[in-house]
Design an enzyme around this catalytic site. Structure first.
Site, PDB file in Angstrom:
ATOM      1  N   LEU A 160      -4.351  35.393  47.900  1.00  0.00           N
ATOM      2  CA  LEU A 160      -3.598  35.461  46.646  1.00  0.00           C
ATOM      3  C   LEU A 160      -3.779  36.813  45.970  1.00  0.00           C
ATOM      4  O   LEU A 160      -4.759  37.525  46.217  1.00  0.00           O
ATOM      5  CB  LEU A 160      -4.002  34.324  45.701  1.00  0.00           C
ATOM      6  CG  LEU A 160      -5.437  34.200  45.186  1.00  0.00           C
ATOM      7  CD1 LEU A 160      -5.793  35.254  44.158  1.00  0.00           C
ATOM      8  CD2 LEU A 160      -5.644  32.822  44.595  1.00  0.00           C
ATOM      9  N   ARG A 161      -2.798  37.156  45.128  1.00  0.00           N
ATOM     10  CA  ARG A 161      -2.869  38.423  44.390  1.00  0.00           C
ATOM     11  C   ARG A 161      -3.049  38.120  42.911  1.00  0.00           C
ATOM     12  O   ARG A 161      -2.366  37.242  42.369  1.00  0.00           O
ATOM     13  CB  ARG A 161      -1.558  39.208  44.559  1.00  0.00           C
ATOM     14  CG  ARG A 161      -1.273  39.612  45.984  1.00  0.00           C
ATOM     15  CD  ARG A 161       0.197  39.908  46.169  1.00  0.00           C
ATOM     16  NE  ARG A 161       1.019  38.740  45.858  1.00  0.00           N
ATOM     17  CZ  ARG A 161       2.350  38.732  45.812  1.00  0.00           C
ATOM     18  NH1 ARG A 161       3.021  39.831  46.052  1.00  0.00           N
ATOM     19  NH2 ARG A 161       3.013  37.634  45.510  1.00  0.00           N
ATOM     20  N   ASN A 215      -6.285  43.404  54.698  1.00  0.00           N
ATOM     21  CA  ASN A 215      -6.516  44.325  53.574  1.00  0.00           C
ATOM     22  C   ASN A 215      -6.578  45.778  54.048  1.00  0.00           C
ATOM     23  O   ASN A 215      -6.062  46.677  53.388  1.00  0.00           O
ATOM     24  CB  ASN A 215      -7.797  43.955  52.826  1.00  0.00           C
ATOM     25  CG  ASN A 215      -7.527  42.839  51.815  1.00  0.00           C
ATOM     26  OD1 ASN A 215      -6.413  42.358  51.702  1.00  0.00           O
ATOM     27  ND2 ASN A 215      -8.548  42.425  51.096  1.00  0.00           N
ATOM     28  N   CYS A 267     -10.429  43.932  45.357  1.00  0.00           N
ATOM     29  CA  CYS A 267     -10.425  43.605  46.789  1.00  0.00           C
ATOM     30  C   CYS A 267     -10.308  44.820  47.705  1.00  0.00           C
ATOM     31  O   CYS A 267     -11.231  45.110  48.461  1.00  0.00           O
ATOM     32  CB  CYS A 267      -9.305  42.619  47.086  1.00  0.00           C
ATOM     33  SG  CYS A 267      -9.639  41.007  46.395  1.00  0.00           S
ATOM     34  N   LYS A 270     -13.274  47.512  47.930  1.00  0.00           N
ATOM     35  CA  LYS A 270     -14.561  47.015  48.450  1.00  0.00           C
ATOM     36  C   LYS A 270     -14.410  46.501  49.881  1.00  0.00           C
ATOM     37  O   LYS A 270     -15.307  46.676  50.707  1.00  0.00           O
ATOM     38  CB  LYS A 270     -15.144  45.953  47.527  1.00  0.00           C
ATOM     39  CG  LYS A 270     -14.549  44.569  47.682  1.00  0.00           C
ATOM     40  CD  LYS A 270     -15.320  43.531  46.899  1.00  0.00           C
ATOM     41  CE  LYS A 270     -14.627  42.180  46.917  1.00  0.00           C
ATOM     42  NZ  LYS A 270     -14.587  41.541  48.212  1.00  0.00           N
ATOM     43  N   LYS A 327      -3.759  47.037  38.007  1.00  0.00           N
ATOM     44  CA  LYS A 327      -2.325  46.876  38.237  1.00  0.00           C
ATOM     45  C   LYS A 327      -1.780  46.057  37.069  1.00  0.00           C
ATOM     46  O   LYS A 327      -2.565  45.517  36.275  1.00  0.00           O
ATOM     47  CB  LYS A 327      -2.050  46.196  39.583  1.00  0.00           C
ATOM     48  CG  LYS A 327      -2.511  44.751  39.656  1.00  0.00           C
ATOM     49  CD  LYS A 327      -2.073  44.127  40.969  1.00  0.00           C
ATOM     50  CE  LYS A 327      -2.426  42.662  41.015  1.00  0.00           C
ATOM     51  NZ  LYS A 327      -2.043  42.004  42.242  1.00  0.00           N
TER      52      LYS A 327
END
Ligand code: NAD
Length: 454
Positions: A160-161, A215, A267, A270, A327
């Site tokens: 999920l974002r 990612n 996310c 890292k 964001k």
């Protein structure tokens, strides 16, 4: 199903509320008592669109309950125990798994105290790892903590974002389930059957690698378009059009081709660093990933380079920085470009004021006291000679730029770090505009041959 969710951050809180919405009986658990109390009152302690409603719904139906870790007994554990605690970076870049280890100790402590509450392994809780952990971690946790108690382990990475987390939970592109136990994998699979997404069932370590691979690939796309943008600035091409032109190729696709100040958040930075570190530990030089990281680190400093070019010295220059979250639509400031940029601007003598519609309170707590932090862009730009857009909040795109022009002082330099503003309009209003790779070469200063100028 009875489900326990350990860790009530962006992932755990969404998982808990969404599973309750689906009709499961959910207990959300956290070490932070203050957080737990707020959830009990139906309040969400951070900004995530749509989550408040979902939490209130679960609490009022009585199927979403919350507890502090110390108040949970073995009988409170569900058939599935989701682990959604943080896995931040260590200074080396390695993932810091101390919260995960603490969660395992908490769980095994409870199981030890259960005094034969469970009969065969089928009745025992299954650990479902939602936290992003380096490939190999699940296998190690099983050996170290779980095997002796007959507890099965499932890796179920989350994609999920933040900002659209609730929507993403209910509309996943895919669900990944990794386990050495078919029975445990089937139990987790049952939760997601109704979502209509492809389900990839595999081994634990492969599932963990899928998350890191996803990612790392997305971060690579971002750094790649940023490299192209930097070239566009030099040769006089427009990266926005280049991105559209290459993104129409279905082998490439249009997503994650937005040039700007690079990736941030809790996310990508890292996880990319952790994969790079893991490669090092396995004696494999993952060169591509190192380049992705290096490009991203430099990218967030582009406004500094542009301001130096524009003003020479930044001493005494009032600069407004718009956007402190990493964001739009979140108040998460982890690894936000503005937080790296602002101290450097201060160091060079700039007088910095900063604005964010949601993250001002959190940012104020970590920024140097010299920075005036507000939630109002118009307040921040008052008397500023330069404006740096770090986060493309809708509020900033829709600013009344005539008002902004009236508030600012010459030369009204705008660095649009997200290529989100209407360049023509801003230039017509007398702003000096610079985007990222938007074909306005700074030719002579960069030593670009005359032929390359448009
Ligand atoms: P977060 O930092 O927002 O929340 C973690 C929560 O865990 C906190 O509330 C903390 O108090 C709690 N916690 C810490 N130790 C605990 C313990 N021993 N027992 C119970 N609770 C404990 O983290 P997050 O952003 O929700 O991320 C969680 C994990 O999910 C991370 O591994 C992250 O990489 C991964 N992830 C995050 C996102 C995202 O967008 N945030 C997306 C996908 C995956």
């Amino acid at each position: 199903m009875r489900v326990t969710v350990l860790g009530l951050g962006y992932v755990g809180a969404v998982a808990a509320a969404a599973l309750a919405h689906d009709g499961h009986d959910v207990l959300g658990v956290d070490i932070d008592r203050g957080k737990v109390e707020r959830f009990r009152r139906g309040e969400v302690p951070f900004h995530e669109p749509g989550l408040d409603e979902l939490v209130r719904e679960g609490v009022s139906r009585g199927i979403l309950r919350f507890a502090e870790t110390g108040d949970v007994g073995p009988g409170d554990l569900g058939e599935l125990v989701f682990v959604a605690v943080g896995t931040p970076s260590q200074p080396s870049g390695a993932a810091d798994l101390s919260q995960v280890e603490a969660a395992m100790e908490w769980l095994t402590g409870l199981v030890q105290g259960a005094n034969g509450m469970w009969g065969d392994a089928g009745d025992r809780p299954v650990v479902v790892m939602k936290s992003t952990v380096p490939p190999g971690t699940g296998r190690r946790l099983q050996e170290r903590y779980l095997a002796a108690h007959g507890i099965a382990y499932v890796s179920n990475p989350e994609f999920l974002r933040e900002g659209s987390a609730v929507h993403d939970w209910f509309h996943p592109d895919r669900v990944v389930i990794g386990s050495e136990s078919e029975e445990a994998a089937a139990r987790v699979r049952a939760l997601y059957e109704g979502y209509g997404a492809p389900i990839v069932v595999t081994h634990t370590t492969t599932a963990e690698m899928i998350k890191y691979g996803a990612n790392a690939f997305l971060a690579t796309k971002i750094s790649f378009i940023n490299e192209l943008a930097n070239m566009c600035d030099r040769v006089g091409a427009d990266v926005e059009v280049v991105a559209r032109g290459i993104g129409l190729d279905p082998r490439i696709g249009p997503d994650f081709l937005r040039a700007g100040l690079g990736y941030g958040g809790s996310c990508f930075p890292k996880d990319v660093r952790a994969l790079d570190h893991l490669a090092l530990v396995y004696d494999y030089p993952f060169e591509l990933l190192r380049a992705v990281i290096a490009v991203n680190s430099r990218q967030r400093l582009l406004p500094l380079f542009a301001l130096r070019r524009e003003f020479g010295s930044l001493a005494g220059v009032p600069v407004a920085v718009l956007g402190l979250s990493f964001k739009p639509n979140t108040d998460d400031i982890r690894e936000a470009p503005a937080l790296d940029l602002i101290p450097l601007l201060l160091q060079e003598g700039a007088e910095v004021r900063a604005a964010d519609p949601r993250a001002a309170v959190r940012a104020r707590a970590v920024l140097p006291g010299a920075v005036r932090v507000t939630d109002s862009a118009l307040e921040a730009v008052q008397g500023a000679r330069a404006l740096v857009l770090c986060t493309e909040w809708e509020e900033f795109r829709r600013l009344d730029w005539e008002d902004v022009a009236a508030c600012m002082d010459e030369p009204r330099f705008v660095f649009d770090g997200r290529n989100a503003l209407d360049r023509e309009r801003l230039e017509a209003l007398g702003f000096r505009y610079q985007g990222v790779g938007r074909g306005r070469p700074v030719g002579a200063r960069l030593g670009v041959p005359a032929a390359a100028k448009p």
